[in-house]
Motif scaffolding. Structure first.
Motif, PDB file in Angstrom:
ATOM      1  N   MET A  88     -10.212   2.151   7.861  1.00 13.11           N
ATOM      2  CA  MET A  88      -8.869   2.000   7.298  1.00 13.11           C
ATOM      3  C   MET A  88      -8.858   2.421   5.825  1.00 13.11           C
ATOM      4  SD  MET A  88      -6.587   0.927   9.319  1.00 13.11           S
ATOM      5  CE  MET A  88      -6.506   0.306  10.953  1.00 13.11           C
ATOM      6  N   HIS A  89      -9.886   2.042   5.107  1.00 11.47           N
ATOM      7  CA  HIS A  89      -9.977   2.411   3.698  1.00 11.47           C
ATOM      8  C   HIS A  89     -10.035   3.924   3.546  1.00 11.47           C
ATOM      9  CE1 HIS A  89     -12.005   2.812  -0.294  1.00 11.47           C
ATOM     10  NE2 HIS A  89     -10.999   2.012  -0.598  1.00 11.47           N
ATOM     11  N   ARG A  90     -10.841   4.584   4.360  1.00 15.22           N
ATOM     12  CA  ARG A  90     -10.914   6.046   4.304  1.00 15.22           C
ATOM     13  C   ARG A  90      -9.558   6.659   4.623  1.00 15.22           C
ATOM     14  NH1 ARG A  90     -15.607   5.190   6.913  1.00 15.22           N
ATOM     15  NH2 ARG A  90     -14.779   5.851   8.930  1.00 15.22           N
ATOM     16  N   LEU A 112      -4.367  10.826  -1.158  1.00 15.79           N
ATOM     17  CA  LEU A 112      -4.580  12.192  -1.645  1.00 15.79           C
ATOM     18  C   LEU A 112      -3.515  13.143  -1.126  1.00 15.79           C
ATOM     19  CD1 LEU A 112      -8.458  12.518  -1.355  1.00 15.79           C
ATOM     20  CD2 LEU A 112      -7.098  12.575  -3.454  1.00 15.79           C
ATOM     21  N   GLU A 113      -3.201  13.038   0.166  1.00 13.09           N
ATOM     22  CA  GLU A 113      -2.225  13.942   0.784  1.00 13.09           C
ATOM     23  C   GLU A 113      -0.818  13.754   0.224  1.00 13.09           C
ATOM     24  OE1 GLU A 113      -2.471  16.432   3.142  1.00 13.09           O
ATOM     25  OE2 GLU A 113      -4.645  16.278   2.895  1.00 13.09           O
ATOM     26  N   THR A 114      -0.500  12.526  -0.184  1.00 14.37           N
ATOM     27  CA  THR A 114       0.861  12.226  -0.640  1.00 14.37           C
ATOM     28  C   THR A 114       0.960  12.112  -2.166  1.00 14.37           C
ATOM     29  OG1 THR A 114       0.486   9.844  -0.373  1.00 14.37           O
ATOM     30  CG2 THR A 114       1.448  11.032   1.512  1.00 14.37           C
ATOM     31  N   SER A 115      -0.149  12.344  -2.838  1.00 10.68           N
ATOM     32  CA  SER A 115      -0.204  12.222  -4.315  1.00 10.68           C
ATOM     33  C   SER A 115       0.248  10.843  -4.788  1.00 10.68           C
ATOM     34  CB  SER A 115       0.651  13.311  -4.985  1.00 10.68           C
ATOM     35  OG  SER A 115       0.174  14.588  -4.643  1.00 10.68           O
ATOM     36  N   ARG A 116      -0.186   9.840  -4.061  1.00  7.98           N
ATOM     37  CA  ARG A 116       0.131   8.453  -4.423  1.00  7.98           C
ATOM     38  C   ARG A 116      -1.175   7.675  -4.515  1.00  7.98           C
ATOM     39  NH1 ARG A 116       4.143   6.086  -0.355  1.00  7.98           N
ATOM     40  NH2 ARG A 116       4.445   4.576  -2.014  1.00  7.98           N
ATOM     41  N   SER A 117      -1.123   6.511  -5.112  1.00  6.73           N
ATOM     42  CA  SER A 117      -2.321   5.679  -5.194  1.00  6.73           C
ATOM     43  C   SER A 117      -2.433   4.803  -3.947  1.00  6.73           C
ATOM     44  CB  SER A 117      -2.277   4.791  -6.439  1.00  6.73           C
ATOM     45  OG  SER A 117      -1.271   3.802  -6.297  1.00  6.73           O
ATOM     46  N   VAL A 118      -3.652   4.355  -3.697  1.00  7.56           N
ATOM     47  CA  VAL A 118      -3.867   3.412  -2.597  1.00  7.56           C
ATOM     48  C   VAL A 118      -3.039   2.152  -2.849  1.00  7.56           C
ATOM     49  CG1 VAL A 118      -5.586   1.938  -1.467  1.00  7.56           C
ATOM     50  CG2 VAL A 118      -6.136   4.331  -1.967  1.00  7.56           C
ATOM     51  N   SER A 119      -2.979   1.709  -4.090  1.00 11.28           N
ATOM     52  CA  SER A 119      -2.181   0.521  -4.435  1.00 11.28           C
ATOM     53  C   SER A 119      -0.714   0.712  -4.061  1.00 11.28           C
ATOM     54  CB  SER A 119      -2.290   0.203  -5.923  1.00 11.28           C
ATOM     55  OG  SER A 119      -3.579  -0.251  -6.232  1.00 11.28           O
ATOM     56  N   ASP A 120      -0.152   1.893  -4.358  1.00 13.82           N
ATOM     57  CA  ASP A 120       1.241   2.163  -3.996  1.00 13.82           C
ATOM     58  C   ASP A 120       1.434   2.087  -2.483  1.00 13.82           C
ATOM     59  OD1 ASP A 120       2.138   2.512  -6.572  1.00 13.82           O
ATOM     60  OD2 ASP A 120       1.986   4.706  -6.513  1.00 13.82           O
ATOM     61  N   LEU A 121       0.505   2.664  -1.734  1.00 15.05           N
ATOM     62  CA  LEU A 121       0.622   2.638  -0.267  1.00 15.05           C
ATOM     63  C   LEU A 121       0.553   1.214   0.264  1.00 15.05           C
ATOM     64  CD1 LEU A 121      -1.655   5.685   0.630  1.00 15.05           C
ATOM     65  CD2 LEU A 121       0.841   5.610   0.613  1.00 15.05           C
ATOM     66  N   VAL A 122      -0.382   0.427  -0.261  1.00 13.97           N
ATOM     67  CA  VAL A 122      -0.523  -0.964   0.186  1.00 13.97           C
ATOM     68  C   VAL A 122       0.709  -1.772  -0.204  1.00 13.97           C
ATOM     69  CG1 VAL A 122      -1.864  -3.093  -0.092  1.00 13.97           C
ATOM     70  CG2 VAL A 122      -3.042  -0.902   0.223  1.00 13.97           C
ATOM     71  N   ASN A 123       1.201  -1.601  -1.444  1.00 11.65           N
ATOM     72  CA  ASN A 123       2.410  -2.315  -1.873  1.00 11.65           C
ATOM     73  C   ASN A 123       3.600  -1.976  -0.987  1.00 11.65           C
ATOM     74  OD1 ASN A 123       2.107  -4.116  -4.177  1.00 11.65           O
ATOM     75  ND2 ASN A 123       1.347  -2.324  -5.259  1.00 11.65           N
TER      76      ASN A 123
END
Length: 76
Positions: free
Chosen positions: A15-17, A24-35
């Motif tokens: 899941m982390h990968r 990377l594909e969406t030019s967003r941070s992991v934090s943004d995706l999780v939020n």
């Protein structure tokens, strides 16, 4: 920007990968995706609670009575 708090979460390695790749594909941070995922989940919960509140005065149909009705109507 709203106040931010730091926390530690434990993710399955796959899941982390996947999150890292999506970031990377969406030019967003992991934090943004999780939020965003947490925000959507909480919004769904709020919708569910509102639906329960709207239906609070509807009569309760038990599983047993539903089965009985289905048998009486020849559907079981």
């Amino acid at each position: 920007m709203s106040e931010q708090k730091r926390t530690t979460i434990h993710l399955d390695a796959a899941m982390h990968r996947a999150l890292q790749h999506k970031a990377l594909e969406t030019s967003r941070s992991v934090s943004d995706l999780v939020n965003d995922a947490v925000r959507r989940t909480l919004a769904e919960d709020a919708e569910d609670l509102a639906a329960f509140e709207e239906r609070v005065h509807e009569p309760l149909v038990t599983y047993e009575s539903l089965l009985k009705e289905l048998k009486e109507n020849g559907r079981l």
